[in-house]
Design a protein around this motif. Structure first.
Motif, mmCIF file in Angstrom:
data_model
loop_
_atom_site.group_PDB
_atom_site.id
_atom_site.type_symbol
_atom_site.label_atom_id
_atom_site.label_comp_id
_atom_site.label_asym_id
_atom_site.label_seq_id
_atom_site.Cartn_x
_atom_site.Cartn_y
_atom_site.Cartn_z
ATOM 1 N N ASP A 81 37.241 62.280 -0.677
ATOM 2 C CA ASP A 81 38.388 61.462 -0.292
ATOM 3 C C ASP A 81 38.281 60.018 -0.770
ATOM 4 O O ASP A 81 38.852 59.110 -0.165
ATOM 5 N N GLY A 82 37.539 59.791 -1.839
ATOM 6 C CA GLY A 82 37.401 58.441 -2.380
ATOM 7 C C GLY A 82 36.751 57.469 -1.415
ATOM 8 O O GLY A 82 36.894 56.254 -1.560
ATOM 9 N N GLN A 83 36.007 57.996 -0.430
ATOM 10 C CA GLN A 83 35.418 57.144 0.603
ATOM 11 C C GLN A 83 33.927 57.350 0.824
ATOM 12 O O GLN A 83 33.236 56.439 1.259
ATOM 13 N N LEU A 84 33.459 58.552 0.583
ATOM 14 C CA LEU A 84 32.068 58.888 0.885
ATOM 15 C C LEU A 84 31.416 59.504 -0.343
ATOM 16 O O LEU A 84 31.962 60.443 -0.933
ATOM 17 N N VAL A 85 30.246 58.978 -0.707
ATOM 18 C CA VAL A 85 29.477 59.524 -1.824
ATOM 19 C C VAL A 85 28.244 60.224 -1.261
ATOM 20 O O VAL A 85 27.539 59.672 -0.419
ATOM 21 N N GLN A 86 28.013 61.425 -1.767
ATOM 22 C CA GLN A 86 26.751 62.107 -1.498
ATOM 23 C C GLN A 86 26.035 62.239 -2.836
ATOM 24 O O GLN A 86 26.468 62.986 -3.704
ATOM 25 N N PHE A 87 24.959 61.459 -2.997
ATOM 26 C CA PHE A 87 24.139 61.548 -4.202
ATOM 27 C C PHE A 87 23.163 62.701 -4.042
ATOM 28 O O PHE A 87 22.691 62.968 -2.938
ATOM 29 N N ASN B 116 13.678 64.547 -0.450
ATOM 30 C CA ASN B 116 14.885 64.029 0.188
ATOM 31 C C ASN B 116 16.004 64.228 -0.818
ATOM 32 O O ASN B 116 16.309 63.345 -1.597
ATOM 33 N N GLY B 117 16.611 65.418 -0.796
ATOM 34 C CA GLY B 117 17.540 65.828 -1.843
ATOM 35 C C GLY B 117 18.920 65.220 -1.817
ATOM 36 O O GLY B 117 19.698 65.452 -2.732
ATOM 37 N N ARG B 118 19.226 64.440 -0.793
ATOM 38 C CA ARG B 118 20.563 63.837 -0.770
ATOM 39 C C ARG B 118 20.520 62.461 -0.120
ATOM 40 O O ARG B 118 19.622 62.151 0.659
ATOM 41 N N GLU B 119 21.517 61.686 -0.473
ATOM 42 C CA GLU B 119 21.696 60.342 0.096
ATOM 43 C C GLU B 119 23.195 60.133 0.223
ATOM 44 O O GLU B 119 23.946 60.401 -0.718
ATOM 45 N N ARG B 120 23.645 59.666 1.362
ATOM 46 C CA ARG B 120 25.079 59.456 1.584
ATOM 47 C C ARG B 120 25.359 57.980 1.793
ATOM 48 O O ARG B 120 24.597 57.283 2.453
ATOM 49 N N THR B 121 26.494 57.551 1.244
ATOM 50 C CA THR B 121 26.888 56.156 1.405
ATOM 51 C C THR B 121 28.403 56.019 1.331
ATOM 52 O O THR B 121 29.074 56.802 0.649
ATOM 53 N N SER B 122 28.894 55.003 2.012
ATOM 54 C CA SER B 122 30.300 54.622 1.893
ATOM 55 C C SER B 122 30.390 53.156 1.471
ATOM 56 O O SER B 122 31.441 52.532 1.597
ATOM 57 N N VAL B 123 29.290 52.619 0.956
ATOM 58 C CA VAL B 123 29.263 51.237 0.462
ATOM 59 C C VAL B 123 30.326 51.110 -0.636
ATOM 60 O O VAL B 123 30.313 51.887 -1.602
ATOM 61 N N PRO B 124 31.247 50.155 -0.511
ATOM 62 C CA PRO B 124 32.352 50.046 -1.458
ATOM 63 C C PRO B 124 31.931 49.978 -2.932
ATOM 64 O O PRO B 124 32.586 50.591 -3.782
ATOM 65 N N ALA B 125 30.860 49.276 -3.255
ATOM 66 C CA ALA B 125 30.437 49.180 -4.654
ATOM 67 C C ALA B 125 29.995 50.544 -5.198
ATOM 68 O O ALA B 125 30.299 50.885 -6.350
ATOM 69 N N ALA B 126 29.298 51.327 -4.395
ATOM 70 C CA ALA B 126 28.868 52.663 -4.825
ATOM 71 C C ALA B 126 30.072 53.589 -4.979
ATOM 72 O O ALA B 126 30.167 54.349 -5.954
ATOM 73 N N VAL B 127 30.996 53.523 -4.029
ATOM 74 C CA VAL B 127 32.203 54.338 -4.100
ATOM 75 C C VAL B 127 33.010 53.969 -5.347
ATOM 76 O O VAL B 127 33.478 54.848 -6.073
ATOM 77 N N ALA B 128 33.144 52.682 -5.621
ATOM 78 C CA ALA B 128 33.906 52.230 -6.793
ATOM 79 C C ALA B 128 33.250 52.700 -8.089
ATOM 80 O O ALA B 128 33.935 53.180 -9.006
#
Length: 184
Positions: A130-136, A148-160
């Motif tokens: 939804d253009g809001q949450l990134v799962q690396f 640690n196979g995943r990392e989640r962030t909603s930090v605007p710079a990462a999302v952008a």
């Protein structure tokens, strides 16, 4: 995403996708993956050259209903893959089983790595929901899931960054039906 911070950290990907309402995009950038749920099918493909396109085998019985449910709710699911050419055996296998991704409801495109040189890309594969949450996704050098196979962030710079990277790759990418793998 309405999940609170604690729920976000403990949620499965299925939970996150169930909470997605508009878009789920996935960017893959590795030439080799060695994830356990594909091991047997990949080994058989290497021996025979024939992909297992049975949606009731391997990881597909878990994956296909997740995608089909999301698509039925109106979520647009797109997957883009940046690949080196000639492709590795793994990418040849991945290309051969992609009809199951399409059958589930995903749209898939391929971008030769030489056409991605000027695209700012994150250092890891990711899902953007939804253009809001990134799962690396984090992998070892051999393509297995990292501890640690995943990392989640909603930090605007990462999302952008992920939004721009994915959309640029998607725009340049070749639809699956038109992409021909060039084997080593």
């Amino acid at each position: 995403m309405p999940l609170n911070a604690q729920a976000l950290n403990t949620a499965t990907f299925a939970d996150l996708l169930a909470d997605t309402h508009h878009t789920a995009v996935h960017l893959e950038m590795r030439d080799v993956y060695a994830v356990g749920d594909e091991r047997d099918d990949y080994a058989a493909f290497l021996r025979t050259g024939v992909p297992n396109l049975d949606p009731t085998r391997s990881f597909w019985p878990q994956w296909m209903p997740l995608v089909q449910d999301a698509v039925a709710r109106g979520v647009v699911m797109r997957r883009a893959r940046i690949v080196s050419e000639p492709v590795t055996d793994y990418i040849r296998y991945e290309h051969a089983i992609t009809p199951l991704n399409l059958q589930a409801g995903e749209d898939v495109r391929w971008l030769p790595r030489r056409r991605a040189s000027d695209i700012p890309l994150p250092g890891n594969d990711f899902w953007l929901l939804d253009g809001q949450l990134v799962q690396f996704h984090h992998f070892t050098g051999t393509g297995a899931w990292a501890t640690n196979g995943r990392e989640r962030t909603s930090v605007p710079a990462a999302v952008a960054l992920c939004t721009t990277a994915f959309e640029t790759v998607w725009e340049r990418g070749v639809p699956h039906e038109k992409y021909t793998v060039q084997a080593l």
